[in-house]
Design an enzyme around this catalytic site. Structure first.
Site, PDB file in Angstrom:
ATOM      1  N   PRO A   1       0.850  -1.207   0.196  1.00  0.00           N
ATOM      2  CA  PRO A   1       0.086  -0.013   0.013  1.00  0.00           C
ATOM      3  C   PRO A   1       0.722   1.177  -0.102  1.00  0.00           C
ATOM      4  CG  PRO A   1      -0.591  -1.374   2.151  1.00  0.00           C
ATOM      5  CD  PRO A   1       0.832  -2.047   1.413  1.00  0.00           C
TER       6      PRO A   1
ATOM      7  N   CYS B   1      -2.784   0.202  -9.164  1.00  0.00           N
ATOM      8  CA  CYS B   1      -1.624   0.579  -9.025  1.00  0.00           C
ATOM      9  C   CYS B   1      -0.886   1.879  -9.902  1.00  0.00           C
ATOM     10  CB  CYS B   1      -0.623  -0.590  -9.993  1.00  0.00           C
ATOM     11  SG  CYS B   1      -0.582  -2.144  -8.861  1.00  0.00           S
TER      12      CYS B   1
HETATM   13  N1  LIG Z   1      -3.405  -5.836  -9.263  1.00  0.00           N
HETATM   14  C1  LIG Z   1      -2.417  -5.839 -10.390  1.00  0.00           C
HETATM   15  O1  LIG Z   1      -2.955  -5.910 -11.532  1.00  0.00           O
HETATM   16  C2  LIG Z   1      -1.311  -5.597 -10.217  1.00  0.00           C
HETATM   17  C3  LIG Z   1      -0.407  -5.581  -9.007  1.00  0.00           C
HETATM   18  N2  LIG Z   1       0.895  -5.554  -8.833  1.00  0.00           N
HETATM   19  C4  LIG Z   1       1.604  -5.605  -7.580  1.00  0.00           C
HETATM   20  O2  LIG Z   1       1.365  -7.068  -7.238  1.00  0.00           O
HETATM   21  C5  LIG Z   1       1.339  -6.735  -5.687  1.00  0.00           C
HETATM   22  C6  LIG Z   1       0.067  -7.721  -5.185  1.00  0.00           C
HETATM   23  O3  LIG Z   1      -1.083  -7.039  -5.885  1.00  0.00           O
HETATM   24  P1  LIG Z   1      -2.454  -7.885  -5.801  1.00  0.00           P
HETATM   25  O4  LIG Z   1      -2.322  -9.092  -6.022  1.00  0.00           O
HETATM   26  O5  LIG Z   1      -3.321  -6.890  -6.717  1.00  0.00           O
HETATM   27  O6  LIG Z   1      -2.989  -7.639  -4.187  1.00  0.00           O
HETATM   28  P2  LIG Z   1      -4.182  -8.334  -3.606  1.00  0.00           P
HETATM   29  O7  LIG Z   1      -4.524  -7.628  -2.393  1.00  0.00           O
HETATM   30  O8  LIG Z   1      -5.012  -8.700  -4.475  1.00  0.00           O
HETATM   31  O9  LIG Z   1      -3.170  -9.701  -2.974  1.00  0.00           O
HETATM   32  C7  LIG Z   1      -2.377  -9.733  -1.891  1.00  0.00           C
HETATM   33  C8  LIG Z   1      -2.338 -10.841  -0.941  1.00  0.00           C
HETATM   34  O10 LIG Z   1      -1.481 -10.917  -0.107  1.00  0.00           O
HETATM   35  C9  LIG Z   1      -1.795 -11.498   1.133  1.00  0.00           C
HETATM   36  N3  LIG Z   1      -0.797 -11.136   2.098  1.00  0.00           N
HETATM   37  C10 LIG Z   1      -0.403 -10.236   2.739  1.00  0.00           C
HETATM   38  N4  LIG Z   1       0.409 -10.540   3.443  1.00  0.00           N
HETATM   39  C11 LIG Z   1       0.818 -11.690   3.450  1.00  0.00           C
HETATM   40  C12 LIG Z   1       1.814 -12.468   4.275  1.00  0.00           C
HETATM   41  N5  LIG Z   1       2.858 -11.923   4.844  1.00  0.00           N
HETATM   42  N6  LIG Z   1       1.763 -13.692   3.946  1.00  0.00           N
HETATM   43  C13 LIG Z   1       0.750 -14.394   3.115  1.00  0.00           C
HETATM   44  N7  LIG Z   1       0.094 -13.855   2.468  1.00  0.00           N
HETATM   45  C14 LIG Z   1      -0.018 -12.379   2.665  1.00  0.00           C
HETATM   46  C15 LIG Z   1      -3.297 -10.880   1.114  1.00  0.00           C
HETATM   47  O11 LIG Z   1      -3.955 -11.607   2.116  1.00  0.00           O
HETATM   48  C16 LIG Z   1      -3.721 -10.753  -0.182  1.00  0.00           C
HETATM   49  O12 LIG Z   1      -4.756 -11.562  -0.429  1.00  0.00           O
HETATM   50  C17 LIG Z   1       1.290  -5.534  -5.297  1.00  0.00           C
HETATM   51  O13 LIG Z   1       2.672  -5.099  -4.740  1.00  0.00           O
HETATM   52  C18 LIG Z   1       0.897  -4.748  -6.661  1.00  0.00           C
HETATM   53  O14 LIG Z   1       1.340  -3.358  -6.470  1.00  0.00           O
HETATM   54  C19 LIG Z   1       1.562  -5.627  -9.837  1.00  0.00           C
HETATM   55  C20 LIG Z   1       1.146  -5.515 -11.103  1.00  0.00           C
HETATM   56  C21 LIG Z   1      -0.391  -5.780 -11.388  1.00  0.00           C
HETATM   57  O1  LIG Z   2       0.539  -2.582 -12.162  1.00  0.00           O
HETATM   58  C1  LIG Z   2      -0.428  -2.853 -12.504  1.00  0.00           C
HETATM   59  O2  LIG Z   2      -1.368  -2.980 -11.734  1.00  0.00           O
HETATM   60  C2  LIG Z   2      -1.110  -2.840 -13.981  1.00  0.00           C
HETATM   61  O3  LIG Z   2      -1.592  -1.379 -14.262  1.00  0.00           O
HETATM   62  C3  LIG Z   2      -2.362  -1.454 -15.552  1.00  0.00           C
HETATM   63  O4  LIG Z   2      -3.207  -2.410 -15.492  1.00  0.00           O
HETATM   64  P1  LIG Z   2      -4.919  -2.189 -14.854  1.00  0.00           P
HETATM   65  O5  LIG Z   2      -4.697  -1.255 -14.065  1.00  0.00           O
HETATM   66  O6  LIG Z   2      -5.297  -3.399 -14.424  1.00  0.00           O
HETATM   67  O7  LIG Z   2      -5.844  -1.832 -16.184  1.00  0.00           O
HETATM   68  P2  LIG Z   2      -5.628  -0.613 -17.439  1.00  0.00           P
HETATM   69  O8  LIG Z   2      -6.109  -1.459 -18.612  1.00  0.00           O
HETATM   70  O9  LIG Z   2      -4.390  -0.221 -17.421  1.00  0.00           O
HETATM   71  O10 LIG Z   2      -6.679   0.254 -16.975  1.00  0.00           O
HETATM   72  C4  LIG Z   2      -6.282   1.306 -15.832  1.00  0.00           C
HETATM   73  C5  LIG Z   2      -7.174   2.621 -15.946  1.00  0.00           C
HETATM   74  O11 LIG Z   2      -7.009   3.234 -17.103  1.00  0.00           O
HETATM   75  C6  LIG Z   2      -8.245   3.640 -17.723  1.00  0.00           C
HETATM   76  N1  LIG Z   2      -8.104   3.626 -18.975  1.00  0.00           N
HETATM   77  C7  LIG Z   2      -7.344   2.941 -19.912  1.00  0.00           C
HETATM   78  C8  LIG Z   2      -7.077   3.348 -21.157  1.00  0.00           C
HETATM   79  C9  LIG Z   2      -7.603   4.291 -21.775  1.00  0.00           C
HETATM   80  O12 LIG Z   2      -7.323   4.626 -22.953  1.00  0.00           O
HETATM   81  N2  LIG Z   2      -8.191   5.145 -20.973  1.00  0.00           N
HETATM   82  C10 LIG Z   2      -8.411   5.019 -19.650  1.00  0.00           C
HETATM   83  O13 LIG Z   2      -9.106   5.817 -18.964  1.00  0.00           O
HETATM   84  C11 LIG Z   2      -9.072   2.424 -17.244  1.00  0.00           C
HETATM   85  O14 LIG Z   2     -10.407   2.549 -17.731  1.00  0.00           O
HETATM   86  C12 LIG Z   2      -8.713   2.052 -15.824  1.00  0.00           C
HETATM   87  O15 LIG Z   2      -9.473   2.920 -14.935  1.00  0.00           O
HETATM   88  C13 LIG Z   2      -1.313  -1.921 -16.694  1.00  0.00           C
HETATM   89  O16 LIG Z   2      -1.887  -1.612 -17.953  1.00  0.00           O
HETATM   90  C14 LIG Z   2      -0.495  -3.110 -16.358  1.00  0.00           C
HETATM   91  O17 LIG Z   2       0.328  -3.398 -17.423  1.00  0.00           O
HETATM   92  C15 LIG Z   2      -0.043  -2.988 -14.984  1.00  0.00           C
HETATM   93  O18 LIG Z   2       0.526  -4.453 -14.836  1.00  0.00           O
END
Ligand SMILES: NC(=O)C1=CN([C@@H]2O[C@H](COP(=O)(O)OP(=O)(O)OC[C@H]3O[C@@H](n4cnc5c(N)ncnc54)[C@H](O)[C@@H]3O)[C@@H](O)[C@H]2O)C=CC1
Ligand SMILES: O=C(O)[C@H]1O[C@H](OP(=O)(O)OP(=O)(O)OC[C@H]2O[C@@H](n3ccc(=O)[nH]c3=O)[C@H](O)[C@@H]2O)[C@H](O)[C@@H](O)[C@@H]1O
Length: 451
Positions: free
Chosen positions: A89, A243
């Site tokens: 966070p 993110c």
């Molecule tokens: N959501 C996305 O699309 C993306 C997220 N990230 C990064 O990936 C990481 C994870 O993100 P999300 O999967 O979205 O988060 P999330 O909140 O969906 O999942 C994280 C999980 O970790 C668990 N957790 C926390 N501390 C723990 C511990 N000490 N031991 C075991 N489990 C634990 C929580 O209970 C939770 O289920 C973050 O650093 C985020 O910034 C990177 C790319 C894309």
């Molecule tokens: O680090 C992450 O969490 C991820 O963040 C984004 O992925 P995500 O947030 O899941 O979805 P996006 O498709 O990127 O959309 C993000 C936001 O931008 C908005 N958006 C996207 C595209 C656009 O043209 N206009 C616009 O307003 C979407 O509606 C949404 O609210 C990145 O695209 C991923 O590559 C990355 O891994």
């Protein structure tokens, strides 16, 4: 048999590990989490996250070489490779509050690994680039996989071991290997560049409205330049998701810590424009509806931060609803994937609290009374004065807008925050329509939305 353990069964850990298990039948993958309810859901027919194609991948591997468990220590101690995909966070207090990443969960995972495995391991940076809603195709066919490691023989060996996993399905030339800082900064930079494109087009959308240009035509013309490209140029009510904002704030913090205030200031603008776009949208709604929405029913179509996900983290819908509630509106919300419980949590939680594990999030004892959550668009819009489209769900493109109009108060307003409706058709029906960055309705021209 190589064994992988992933700590954190969330939006990233779950889908990524499911795809590794599918593509690497010779590898055993365990996904572990401290949240019992999340693990139970992963082991049930109702997965904890909605992601097209995910059910199918999980069904093919679960119980064979893919396991979900709360036995964190056991699986970590048995693993050859440990992924950490836990919450990071934004800090809300102390040093770097409001910007720096809070590494509490990461540190606790790292200490646990050290406790059960000793300190003889290599640390790699393997940032994930999947986007929600398209996570499965993104993981099947990634633009690139990035692995950062130390420039020592042990570091290089560790990089090779992880590369071997991805090379089961990712072409060699798409697996990029770098040093640790390059990998870390590439992730922040990629998200910052993507968000910057949206803020750029959203900034243009305000100018389009002021001049009579159409932002869709402008984006199309700009995107035709092969150096710019057509993707990620849709004007919107603002970007959301877990993110973009968090990573940019973290980038800003790192710049400041490295004595680069000008660079920090540059990236801050991306977030400022995003906040401006959300408040500009609310101002448009209130000013066009005679400068007050007090006690008026406003329907919200879509609450998730984008279509094809139930995720509401940093969704612009939170800010828009809070803005309308601040003006005393009655809000009726419909989203095909978001529950009432989630919406009430989102509207009562403090900024950034959403990014802690669910069972550690502080819950407000009272729900927001002026909010109702309903299960279809026609109920949400019945007797409403205005309709706001905040997520681009496909089903909102084909609604019976004549029926919606007939059942609304008059004048009937539509505010399209995603540019998905046919403005001309809606005007023919009788709606007053606001669509981001499009030539303004005569009505709206006389109602300037000044903050
Ligand atoms: N959501 C996305 O699309 C993306 C997220 N990230 C990064 O990936 C990481 C994870 O993100 P999300 O999967 O979205 O988060 P999330 O909140 O969906 O999942 C994280 C999980 O970790 C668990 N957790 C926390 N501390 C723990 C511990 N000490 N031991 C075991 N489990 C634990 C929580 O209970 C939770 O289920 C973050 O650093 C985020 O910034 C990177 C790319 C894309
Ligand atoms: O680090 C992450 O969490 C991820 O963040 C984004 O992925 P995500 O947030 O899941 O979805 P996006 O498709 O990127 O959309 C993000 C936001 O931008 C908005 N958006 C996207 C595209 C656009 O043209 N206009 C616009 O307003 C979407 O509606 C949404 O609210 C990145 O695209 C991923 O590559 C990355 O891994």
């Amino acid at each position: 048999m190589v064994k992988i353990c992933c700590i954190g069964a969330g939006y990233v850990g779950g889908p990524t590990m499911a795809v590794i298990a599918l593509k690497c039948p010779s590898i055993e993958v365990a996904v572990v989490d401290i949240s019992v309810s999340r693990i139970n859901a992963w082991n049930s027919d109702q997965l904890p996250i909605y992601e097209p194609g995910l059910d199918d991948v999980v069904k093919q591997c679960r119980g064979k070489n893919l396991f979900f468990s709360t036995e964190v220590e056991k699986h970590v101690s048995e693993a050859d490779i440990v992924f950490v995909s836990v919450n990071t966070p934004t800090k809300t207090r102390g040093l770097g509050a409001g910007k720096a990443a809070d590494l509490t969960y990461w540190e606790s995972a790292a200490r646990m690994i050290a406790d059960v495995k000793g300190i003889n391991f290599q640390i790699l940076s393997n940032p994930e680039f999947l986007a929600e809603g398209t996570a499965i195709p993104d993981l099947f066919n990634p633009d690139r996989v990035l692995i950062g490691g130390r420039e020592t023989p042990e570091g290089q060996k560790a990089i090779e071991a992880l590369k071997d996993v991805y090379s089961h399905w990712v072409p060699e030339e798409r697996i990029l290997c770098t040093n640790l800082w390059s990998a870390e900064l590439s992730k922040l930079a990629a998200n910052a560049f993507l968000a910057q494109r949206i803020s750029s087009v959203n900034a243009m959308s305000a100018l389009c409205e002021a001049t009579g240009a159409d932002v869709t035509e402008v984006s199309y013309a700009v995107g035709k330049d092969t150096r710019i490209g057509p993707k990620f140029l849709n004007a919107s009510v603002g970007f959301g998701g877990s993110c973009f904002q968090k990573d940019i704030l973290n980038l800003v913090y790192i710049c400041e810590c490295n004595g680069l205030p000008e660079v920090a200031e540059y990236w801050k603008q991306v977030i400022k424009i995003n906040d401006y776009q959300k408040s500009r949208f609310v101002n448009r709604i209130v000013s066009s509806m005679f400068n007050t929405v007090s006690n008026k029913k406003v329907a919200i179509l879509g609450f998730a931060f984008k279509k094809d996900t139930g995720d509401t983290r940093e969704t612009p819908a939170i800010d828009v609803c809070k803005g309308l509630l601040g003006d005393n509106a009655r809000v009726s919300i419909y989203d095909p994937q978001v529950t009432e419980d989630q919406i009430q949590r989102d509207l009562t939680m403090n900024k950034f609290d959403w990014d802690h594990p669910l069972h550690l999030q502080p819950m407000s004892p009272t729900a927001v009374k002026q909010v109702s959550v309903v299960w279809d668009a026609y109920t949400a819009t019945k007797d409403a004065h205005g309709v706001c489209i905040l997520t681009e769900w496909d089903e909102f493109k084909t609604l019976d807008y004549q029926r919606i109009y007939d059942n609304m108060q008059k004048p009937a307003f539509i505010f399209d925050g995603r540019n998905i409706v046919n403005v001309d058709k809606l005007r023919e029906i009788g709606f007053i329509v606001y669509s981001i960055g499009k030539p303004l309705d005569a009505w709206l021209k006389d109602m300037p939305a000044v903050a």
